[in-house]
Design a protein around this motif. Sequence first.
Motif, PDB file in Angstrom:
ATOM      1  N   THR A  28       0.804  -1.224   0.000  1.00 23.39           N
ATOM      2  CA  THR A  28       0.000   0.000   0.000  1.00 23.39           C
ATOM      3  C   THR A  28       0.837   1.275   0.000  1.00 23.39           C
ATOM      4  OG1 THR A  28      -0.159  -0.138   2.427  1.00 23.39           O
ATOM      5  CG2 THR A  28      -1.968  -1.094   1.134  1.00 23.39           C
ATOM      6  N   TRP A  29       2.048   1.203   0.525  1.00 23.34           N
ATOM      7  CA  TRP A  29       2.880   2.414   0.559  1.00 23.34           C
ATOM      8  C   TRP A  29       4.282   2.195  -0.022  1.00 23.34           C
ATOM      9  CZ3 TRP A  29       7.301   2.106   3.627  1.00 23.34           C
ATOM     10  CH2 TRP A  29       7.320   1.099   4.589  1.00 23.34           C
ATOM     11  N   GLN A  30       4.470   1.118  -0.791  1.00 22.60           N
ATOM     12  CA  GLN A  30       5.789   0.838  -1.340  1.00 22.60           C
ATOM     13  C   GLN A  30       6.229   1.877  -2.381  1.00 22.60           C
ATOM     14  OE1 GLN A  30       5.731  -3.021  -3.234  1.00 22.60           O
ATOM     15  NE2 GLN A  30       4.240  -2.422  -4.787  1.00 22.60           N
ATOM     16  N   HIS A  31       5.250   2.643  -2.938  1.00 18.27           N
ATOM     17  CA  HIS A  31       5.611   3.651  -3.937  1.00 18.27           C
ATOM     18  C   HIS A  31       6.509   4.740  -3.349  1.00 18.27           C
ATOM     19  CE1 HIS A  31       1.865   4.993  -2.016  1.00 18.27           C
ATOM     20  NE2 HIS A  31       2.315   6.221  -2.194  1.00 18.27           N
ATOM     21  N   TRP A  32       6.471   4.900  -2.022  1.00 21.38           N
ATOM     22  CA  TRP A  32       7.332   5.904  -1.392  1.00 21.38           C
ATOM     23  C   TRP A  32       8.808   5.519  -1.478  1.00 21.38           C
ATOM     24  CZ3 TRP A  32       5.406  10.481  -0.597  1.00 21.38           C
ATOM     25  CH2 TRP A  32       4.044  10.630  -0.324  1.00 21.38           C
ATOM     26  N   LEU A  33       9.077   4.239  -1.706  1.00 23.17           N
ATOM     27  CA  LEU A  33      10.471   3.797  -1.850  1.00 23.17           C
ATOM     28  C   LEU A  33      11.051   4.169  -3.216  1.00 23.17           C
ATOM     29  CD1 LEU A  33      10.259   0.212  -0.284  1.00 23.17           C
ATOM     30  CD2 LEU A  33      11.182   2.277   0.767  1.00 23.17           C
ATOM     31  N   SER A  34      10.198   4.588  -4.131  1.00 23.46           N
ATOM     32  CA  SER A  34      10.672   4.878  -5.485  1.00 23.46           C
ATOM     33  C   SER A  34      11.650   6.044  -5.518  1.00 23.46           C
ATOM     34  CB  SER A  34       9.489   5.184  -6.407  1.00 23.46           C
ATOM     35  OG  SER A  34       8.793   6.350  -5.973  1.00 23.46           O
ATOM     36  N   LEU A  35      11.454   7.050  -4.658  1.00 19.32           N
ATOM     37  CA  LEU A  35      12.340   8.222  -4.669  1.00 19.32           C
ATOM     38  C   LEU A  35      13.770   7.868  -4.266  1.00 19.32           C
ATOM     39  CD1 LEU A  35      12.788  11.198  -5.103  1.00 19.32           C
ATOM     40  CD2 LEU A  35      11.986  11.626  -2.760  1.00 19.32           C
ATOM     41  N   PRO A  36      13.991   7.228  -3.101  1.00 18.21           N
ATOM     42  CA  PRO A  36      15.382   6.864  -2.758  1.00 18.21           C
ATOM     43  C   PRO A  36      15.992   5.878  -3.738  1.00 18.21           C
ATOM     44  CG  PRO A  36      13.833   5.900  -1.181  1.00 18.21           C
ATOM     45  CD  PRO A  36      13.063   6.890  -1.992  1.00 18.21           C
ATOM     46  N   LEU A  37      15.200   4.941  -4.265  1.00 18.94           N
ATOM     47  CA  LEU A  37      15.735   3.978  -5.229  1.00 18.94           C
ATOM     48  C   LEU A  37      16.109   4.663  -6.548  1.00 18.94           C
ATOM     49  CD1 LEU A  37      13.393   0.882  -4.686  1.00 18.94           C
ATOM     50  CD2 LEU A  37      15.779   1.135  -4.006  1.00 18.94           C
ATOM     51  N   ALA A  38      15.271   5.615  -6.980  1.00 23.21           N
ATOM     52  CA  ALA A  38      15.570   6.352  -8.213  1.00 23.21           C
ATOM     53  C   ALA A  38      16.826   7.205  -8.040  1.00 23.21           C
ATOM     54  CB  ALA A  38      14.380   7.232  -8.604  1.00 23.21           C
ATOM     55  N   PRO A  85      14.874  -0.039 -13.888  1.00 25.58           N
ATOM     56  CA  PRO A  85      13.742   0.441 -14.685  1.00 25.58           C
ATOM     57  C   PRO A  85      12.447  -0.328 -14.414  1.00 25.58           C
ATOM     58  CG  PRO A  85      15.712   0.348 -16.036  1.00 25.58           C
ATOM     59  CD  PRO A  85      16.057  -0.309 -14.732  1.00 25.58           C
ATOM     60  N   LYS A  86      12.537  -1.648 -14.280  1.00 23.91           N
ATOM     61  CA  LYS A  86      11.339  -2.450 -14.003  1.00 23.91           C
ATOM     62  C   LYS A  86      10.807  -2.173 -12.603  1.00 23.91           C
ATOM     63  CE  LYS A  86       8.131  -5.432 -14.744  1.00 23.91           C
ATOM     64  NZ  LYS A  86       7.031  -5.082 -15.677  1.00 23.91           N
ATOM     65  N   ILE A  87      11.711  -2.051 -11.618  1.00 25.33           N
ATOM     66  CA  ILE A  87      11.271  -1.764 -10.252  1.00 25.33           C
ATOM     67  C   ILE A  87      10.560  -0.415 -10.191  1.00 25.33           C
ATOM     68  CG2 ILE A  87      12.055  -1.247  -7.905  1.00 25.33           C
ATOM     69  CD1 ILE A  87      14.217  -3.327  -8.262  1.00 25.33           C
ATOM     70  N   LEU A  88      11.113   0.603 -10.842  1.00 27.59           N
ATOM     71  CA  LEU A  88      10.491   1.924 -10.852  1.00 27.59           C
ATOM     72  C   LEU A  88       9.164   1.898 -11.602  1.00 27.59           C
ATOM     73  CD1 LEU A  88      13.627   4.191 -11.421  1.00 27.59           C
ATOM     74  CD2 LEU A  88      12.395   3.765  -9.288  1.00 27.59           C
ATOM     75  N   ALA A  89       9.074   1.083 -12.658  1.00 25.21           N
ATOM     76  CA  ALA A  89       7.807   0.945 -13.389  1.00 25.21           C
ATOM     77  C   ALA A  89       6.740   0.309 -12.497  1.00 25.21           C
ATOM     78  CB  ALA A  89       8.018   0.100 -14.644  1.00 25.21           C
ATOM     79  N   ILE A  90       7.149  -0.639 -11.658  1.00 20.65           N
ATOM     80  CA  ILE A  90       6.213  -1.266 -10.715  1.00 20.65           C
ATOM     81  C   ILE A  90       5.723  -0.251  -9.695  1.00 20.65           C
ATOM     82  CG2 ILE A  90       5.996  -2.981  -8.871  1.00 20.65           C
ATOM     83  CD1 ILE A  90       8.028  -4.705 -10.408  1.00 20.65           C
ATOM     84  N   LEU A  91       6.645   0.533  -9.138  1.00 19.55           N
ATOM     85  CA  LEU A  91       6.304   1.469  -8.071  1.00 19.55           C
ATOM     86  C   LEU A  91       5.553   2.695  -8.585  1.00 19.55           C
ATOM     87  CD1 LEU A  91       9.624   1.356  -5.998  1.00 19.55           C
ATOM     88  CD2 LEU A  91       7.549   0.026  -5.657  1.00 19.55           C
ATOM     89  N   TRP A  92       5.867   3.142  -9.794  1.00 16.74           N
ATOM     90  CA  TRP A  92       5.241   4.358 -10.331  1.00 16.74           C
ATOM     91  C   TRP A  92       3.960   4.096 -11.121  1.00 16.74           C
ATOM     92  CZ3 TRP A  92      10.461   6.756 -12.356  1.00 16.74           C
ATOM     93  CH2 TRP A  92      11.114   7.403 -11.281  1.00 16.74           C
ATOM     94  N   PHE A  93       3.975   3.035 -11.947  1.00 13.84           N
ATOM     95  CA  PHE A  93       2.868   2.813 -12.878  1.00 13.84           C
ATOM     96  C   PHE A  93       2.146   1.486 -12.662  1.00 13.84           C
ATOM     97  CE2 PHE A  93       6.423   4.995 -15.144  1.00 13.84           C
ATOM     98  CZ  PHE A  93       5.871   6.269 -15.150  1.00 13.84           C
ATOM     99  N   SER A  94       2.504   0.761 -11.600  1.00 16.52           N
ATOM    100  CA  SER A  94       1.930  -0.560 -11.313  1.00 16.52           C
ATOM    101  C   SER A  94       2.076  -1.510 -12.508  1.00 16.52           C
ATOM    102  CB  SER A  94       0.453  -0.431 -10.923  1.00 16.52           C
ATOM    103  OG  SER A  94       0.323   0.233  -9.691  1.00 16.52           O
ATOM    104  N   ALA A  95       3.174  -1.352 -13.251  1.00 19.45           N
ATOM    105  CA  ALA A  95       3.449  -2.235 -14.400  1.00 19.45           C
ATOM    106  C   ALA A  95       4.086  -3.516 -13.881  1.00 19.45           C
ATOM    107  CB  ALA A  95       4.354  -1.532 -15.402  1.00 19.45           C
TER     108      ALA A  95
END
Length: 319
Positions: A28-38, A85-95
């Motif tokens: 539910t809140w894993q998208h917040w990890l996208s910023l430090p990972l990016a 790229p795939k991890i960020l796509a999962i976190l940002w766009f639910s791909a």
Amino acid sequence: MFQHPGDSNISKFQVSEFILMGFPGIHTWQHWLSLPLALLYLLALTANILILIIISQEATLHQPMYFFLGVLAVVDMGLATTIMPKILAILWFSAKAISLPECFAQMYVIHCFVAMESGIFVCMAIDRYVAICKPLRYPAIVTDSFVVKATVFMALRNSLATIPVPVLAAQRHYCSQNQIEHCLCSNLGVTSLSCDDRTINSIYQLFLAWTLMGSDLVLIFLSYVLILHSVLKLNSAEAASKALSTCTSHLILILFFYTVIVVISITHSAAITLPLVPVLLNVLHNVIPPALNPIVYALKNKELRHGLYKALKLNIKSN
């Protein structure tokens, strides 16, 4: 008991894609990890590209040690780009969907790059051993030909030895579950979904760890034992300190690289009760070293640091 007509055909069904769910337990809140990972990914690309530019432009860095560092930079960028790229796509766009061939290809490239990084650490350890323990013979032993042959050997060893990992995974039958509680296609995570026996996959994974990583770690350990033995025999404390300083950055990166691998292996046994830990460590292990390696070398190596200052001054003047 009566069997449902559809149940008799369930073993014939093969899933067409996997679903990478991301970080287990925090969907539910894993998208917040996208910023430090990016930011880590951006740092890894920028730092390693800068290292390659400095090594290529600075004539004093055209030495075997820095050639291996350049290869390590390429491997680090390849490893990070394989997964981020795939991890960020999962976190940002639910791909989250990934086809089976793409998943097995990612599995192979990850194993190949991780093994290659371990192999380059061995080459760097041997380089430091010859430079410190046999300084007079260093130019005759660590030649350009030796560097090229060592790099090609490691590339062939790792690319060939890791082929069975995705091949064996592709031979498993995936007939029911297709949701992987992970951000990437790890061997154990994928094969755990198979409907048939995956013992051979686990055996080969263990065999690969002991033969590649285990032998690399033994060679690195022996190299540094011999280096330490040689340094302790030096009469000058200043000479001993200078000799050890050339190995400090290398040791820091080696300790981090192999310690995390050991921790990941241990935490996999606790994945049922706390599945987030091995997944998070696995992702960080593939993105932190690529960002950390060039920074540690730039901070601890005087020649590289001088090249960095020179490059920055040239950029400032050109602007």
